[in-house]
Design a protein around this motif. Sequence first.
Motif, PDB file in Angstrom:
ATOM      1  N   THR A 234       0.823  -1.203   0.000  1.00 37.63           N
ATOM      2  CA  THR A 234       0.000   0.000   0.000  1.00 37.63           C
ATOM      3  C   THR A 234       0.859   1.256   0.000  1.00 37.63           C
ATOM      4  N   LEU A 235       0.418   2.259  -0.776  1.00 38.59           N
ATOM      5  CA  LEU A 235       0.999   3.596  -0.764  1.00 38.59           C
ATOM      6  C   LEU A 235      -0.075   4.576  -0.301  1.00 38.59           C
ATOM      7  N   SER A 236       0.339   5.728   0.235  1.00 38.00           N
ATOM      8  CA  SER A 236      -0.651   6.671   0.748  1.00 38.00           C
ATOM      9  C   SER A 236      -0.372   8.091   0.278  1.00 38.00           C
ATOM     10  N   SER A 237      -1.347   8.965   0.556  1.00 37.75           N
ATOM     11  CA  SER A 237      -1.234  10.374   0.190  1.00 37.75           C
ATOM     12  C   SER A 237      -0.215  11.111   1.043  1.00 37.75           C
ATOM     13  N   ASP A 238       0.342  10.459   2.056  1.00 38.19           N
ATOM     14  CA  ASP A 238       1.408  11.062   2.859  1.00 38.19           C
ATOM     15  C   ASP A 238       2.783  10.851   2.240  1.00 38.19           C
ATOM     16  N   GLY A 239       2.837  10.167   1.083  1.00 40.88           N
ATOM     17  CA  GLY A 239       4.115   9.919   0.432  1.00 40.88           C
ATOM     18  C   GLY A 239       4.882   8.764   1.040  1.00 40.88           C
ATOM     19  N   ASP A 240       4.183   7.850   1.721  1.00 42.86           N
ATOM     20  CA  ASP A 240       4.856   6.707   2.324  1.00 42.86           C
ATOM     21  C   ASP A 240       4.282   5.402   1.790  1.00 42.86           C
ATOM     22  N   TRP A 241       4.889   4.283   2.179  1.00 44.44           N
ATOM     23  CA  TRP A 241       4.474   2.970   1.697  1.00 44.44           C
ATOM     24  C   TRP A 241       4.652   1.946   2.807  1.00 44.44           C
ATOM     25  N   THR A 242       3.958   0.827   2.665  1.00 49.15           N
ATOM     26  CA  THR A 242       4.038  -0.215   3.675  1.00 49.15           C
ATOM     27  C   THR A 242       3.743  -1.568   3.051  1.00 49.15           C
ATOM     28  N   VAL A 243       4.218  -2.625   3.698  1.00 51.38           N
ATOM     29  CA  VAL A 243       3.903  -4.000   3.318  1.00 51.38           C
ATOM     30  C   VAL A 243       3.469  -4.734   4.582  1.00 51.38           C
ATOM     31  N   GLN A 255       7.042  -4.193   6.332  1.00 50.42           N
ATOM     32  CA  GLN A 255       7.664  -2.891   6.071  1.00 50.42           C
ATOM     33  C   GLN A 255       6.758  -1.842   6.700  1.00 50.42           C
ATOM     34  N   PRO A 256       7.146  -1.253   7.841  1.00 48.41           N
ATOM     35  CA  PRO A 256       6.303  -0.210   8.450  1.00 48.41           C
ATOM     36  C   PRO A 256       6.151   0.973   7.498  1.00 48.41           C
ATOM     37  N   TRP A 257       5.155   1.813   7.770  1.00 48.05           N
ATOM     38  CA  TRP A 257       4.968   3.001   6.943  1.00 48.05           C
ATOM     39  C   TRP A 257       6.266   3.803   6.893  1.00 48.05           C
ATOM     40  N   THR A 258       6.760   4.031   5.666  1.00 46.54           N
ATOM     41  CA  THR A 258       8.058   4.672   5.468  1.00 46.54           C
ATOM     42  C   THR A 258       7.959   5.705   4.352  1.00 46.54           C
ATOM     43  N   ILE A 259       8.397   6.923   4.621  1.00 43.49           N
ATOM     44  CA  ILE A 259       8.433   7.967   3.597  1.00 43.49           C
ATOM     45  C   ILE A 259       9.475   7.601   2.547  1.00 43.49           C
ATOM     46  N   SER A 260       9.127   7.785   1.270  1.00 47.57           N
ATOM     47  CA  SER A 260      10.066   7.527   0.181  1.00 47.57           C
ATOM     48  C   SER A 260      10.138   8.750  -0.726  1.00 47.57           C
ATOM     49  N   PRO A 261      11.345   9.207  -1.072  1.00 49.10           N
ATOM     50  CA  PRO A 261      11.462  10.345  -1.995  1.00 49.10           C
ATOM     51  C   PRO A 261      10.957  10.023  -3.392  1.00 49.10           C
ATOM     52  N   ALA A 262      10.800   8.733  -3.708  1.00 50.18           N
ATOM     53  CA  ALA A 262      10.304   8.351  -5.035  1.00 50.18           C
ATOM     54  C   ALA A 262       8.801   8.568  -5.167  1.00 50.18           C
ATOM     55  N   ILE A 263       8.084   8.681  -4.045  1.00 51.16           N
ATOM     56  CA  ILE A 263       6.627   8.831  -4.072  1.00 51.16           C
ATOM     57  C   ILE A 263       6.271  10.307  -4.034  1.00 51.16           C
ATOM     58  N   ASP A 264       5.501  10.752  -5.003  1.00 48.72           N
ATOM     59  CA  ASP A 264       5.015  12.127  -5.042  1.00 48.72           C
ATOM     60  C   ASP A 264       3.610  12.154  -4.448  1.00 48.72           C
ATOM     61  N   PRO A 265       3.438  12.661  -3.228  1.00 45.90           N
ATOM     62  CA  PRO A 265       2.106  12.631  -2.603  1.00 45.90           C
ATOM     63  C   PRO A 265       1.087  13.510  -3.307  1.00 45.90           C
ATOM     64  N   ALA A 266       1.547  14.444  -4.147  1.00 46.02           N
ATOM     65  CA  ALA A 266       0.617  15.322  -4.862  1.00 46.02           C
ATOM     66  C   ALA A 266       0.123  14.713  -6.167  1.00 46.02           C
ATOM     67  N   ASP A 267       0.710  13.592  -6.575  1.00 39.56           N
ATOM     68  CA  ASP A 267       0.329  12.958  -7.840  1.00 39.56           C
ATOM     69  C   ASP A 267      -0.998  12.227  -7.655  1.00 39.56           C
ATOM     70  N   ARG A 268      -2.033  12.665  -8.369  1.00 42.77           N
ATOM     71  CA  ARG A 268      -3.348  12.039  -8.269  1.00 42.77           C
ATOM     72  C   ARG A 268      -3.578  11.000  -9.364  1.00 42.77           C
ATOM     73  N   THR A 269      -2.604  10.801 -10.243  1.00 41.16           N
ATOM     74  CA  THR A 269      -2.720   9.768 -11.279  1.00 41.16           C
ATOM     75  C   THR A 269      -1.426   8.960 -11.338  1.00 41.16           C
ATOM     76  N   PRO A 270      -1.063   8.295 -10.252  1.00 41.62           N
ATOM     77  CA  PRO A 270       0.208   7.561 -10.227  1.00 41.62           C
ATOM     78  C   PRO A 270       0.130   6.240 -10.978  1.00 41.62           C
ATOM     79  N   HIS A 271       1.308   5.694 -11.252  1.00 50.44           N
ATOM     80  CA  HIS A 271       1.449   4.376 -11.868  1.00 50.44           C
ATOM     81  C   HIS A 271       2.143   3.492 -10.840  1.00 50.44           C
ATOM     82  N   LEU A 272       1.466   2.437 -10.394  1.00 51.87           N
ATOM     83  CA  LEU A 272       1.971   1.581  -9.321  1.00 51.87           C
ATOM     84  C   LEU A 272       2.409   0.241  -9.886  1.00 51.87           C
ATOM     85  N   GLY A 273       3.582  -0.233  -9.476  1.00 52.71           N
ATOM     86  CA  GLY A 273       4.077  -1.535  -9.904  1.00 52.71           C
ATOM     87  C   GLY A 273       4.702  -2.292  -8.750  1.00 52.71           C
ATOM     88  N   VAL A 274       4.593  -3.624  -8.778  1.00 52.73           N
ATOM     89  CA  VAL A 274       5.193  -4.477  -7.749  1.00 52.73           C
ATOM     90  C   VAL A 274       5.792  -5.702  -8.428  1.00 52.73           C
TER      91      VAL A 274
END
Length: 584
Positions: A234-243, A255-274
């Motif tokens: 999961t990714l969130s609008s806070d710019g963090d991610w978790t597993v 993986q606890p909620w962790t801020i990542s510089p790769a995530i743009d929290p302002a992006d409302r049309t992101p592309h997610l891959g795993v």
Amino acid sequence: MAGRTRWKRTAGRIAGIALVGLVLWFSPQRAASQPPRQVIYYMQPVEGELGPGAQQVVYTMSLHQNAVFSLVAWPTSGDLALELSISDPLGQMLANSPMLDSGTAVEAARAPESGTYRVTLRAAGSTSGSYRVLLLPGYAHLDRWERFSEGASPLEMTWGAVENTTAYSRVSEGVMQMDVFEGDTISYIGPEAYRPWSDMYIEADVAIVGSPSYFEYGFLLRVDRTGGRFVSVTLSSDGDWTVYIFDNGDWRAIQPWTISPAIDPADRTPHLGVLVSGNQLQVFFNRQSVGEVALPAAVEGEGGMALAVATGSGQPDPLAVQFDNLVITSPGVLPEALSPNLDYVGWLPEPSLALAPTATPASGQPYRPTANTLVAPSATAARRTPTAAPPANGTTLTTWDSGSPSSIVSDLNSQGIIPAGGEISLQVPRSFGSTSASGFSYYELGRGRTFGDFVLAFDARLDPSGPESGCGMRFRASDESSSFALVMANGTAFLGQVNDGMLSRSSFFDESAAINVGPGTTNHVLVVAVGAAMRMYVNGHLVTAGEFEVREGTVGVSVFVAEDESGNTELTYCQVENVWLWAF
């Protein structure tokens, strides 16, 4: 003559170039047979020919650092045997694929840095023929490409619906629409048929509708057959991610909620891959690596997948998220053979020799989705505007704004309009329809259940739309007949029935002072259908009543889109809320 002069000047400076210039001048056919350098984009096959006079072709492709990709090439005619090599932005060899039975491939390669990569495709020996080449995210076997066109391709899956008081999910207008109405709630939906994967790559385009105060989105992976165990990414609008691992009611953070510089929290049309490989899981945001974790033994092996969205604790506003272009790839290079799912290549876009790039939102990475992502207006409920004065001869319902189905039904019963008894048989907190197709469009609710005599209530909001477009419900719907109750943007009400393509003479279509007009306004509509009698109330006032054929059928959201004088239409968004049906 200008060409000869140019080559003479070049020869005077660098003697070694003169011969090349003369060869090109006197051998124009050979020069023309050399294919130009082209660009390869994800999920877009490119075709060409190799053989005498053109033994190799060079392509380029742009990749982000740590992107995991596969490049597959296969012959489509002749005796062509293919060799494939890839060089990194510095010109160093990254991968060199040998010939395989039915083609060649570089599988699950990792880009060492961001930049432009060079792809060289060669015809081995004296072989010749035509070919296709395809760039895939992740692995070399294309398992699924879900564009939510409801089974139009064998690469797509069948999806059901989630429909309850806290969440609602369904395929609509070429996307998977997922709504959550309460805070601290996770909602997920998977395909109806269970399909397990072990190693896999999964990606999707995501669109956050409106401006929710908070949102989460992601995938559930390695879901067991009972749904009691899975991996949540999961990714969130806070710019963090978790597993997380969900195991029969227990949540455990990998993986606890962790801020990542790769995530743009302002992006409302992101592309997610795993990417999942063995017990390793890597997350990508707009094709840029977010992070990597190791999975515990409890979730090793294989399992299904699902799409997931969630609201935050105490979140006051609803959440609406859309998924599109869901791609799943899995390992496709077998010992001495290639298995890229070539049987389904015909369902990919038509091959091209000249493709213009389209960037993934906010990423700049070339990606060419074939279906438009639907971005609807905010799902937040609009405030009801003051009701206009009722018609002088109108009949009113004093309980219309009570929010109590039993009070409204009691009011109707006391006036002798409906019989006693019955019960709530359908409730939908919120749904919508969005289209630019002219005429009536229909979005079924209730999973195919049919109703005959009932009271149906809903709040209708129309925004944006053309002035003569309408929003409401279709009911008593079947292959032979449909009845409608809609309010139009220009203040017109429609209550009607269509039988075998013919509009009933009892149908009503006229302006009403009871209707609130203007962009984003909400109207409370109540429909009474008992036997042949049908009545339509708007904001507590009787708009029309008539006698129609007695029918039974399904119910659903109905959108009417009008054409202008030139035959053009506007995108129309119809949102209905607080839907309930009291059946007798």
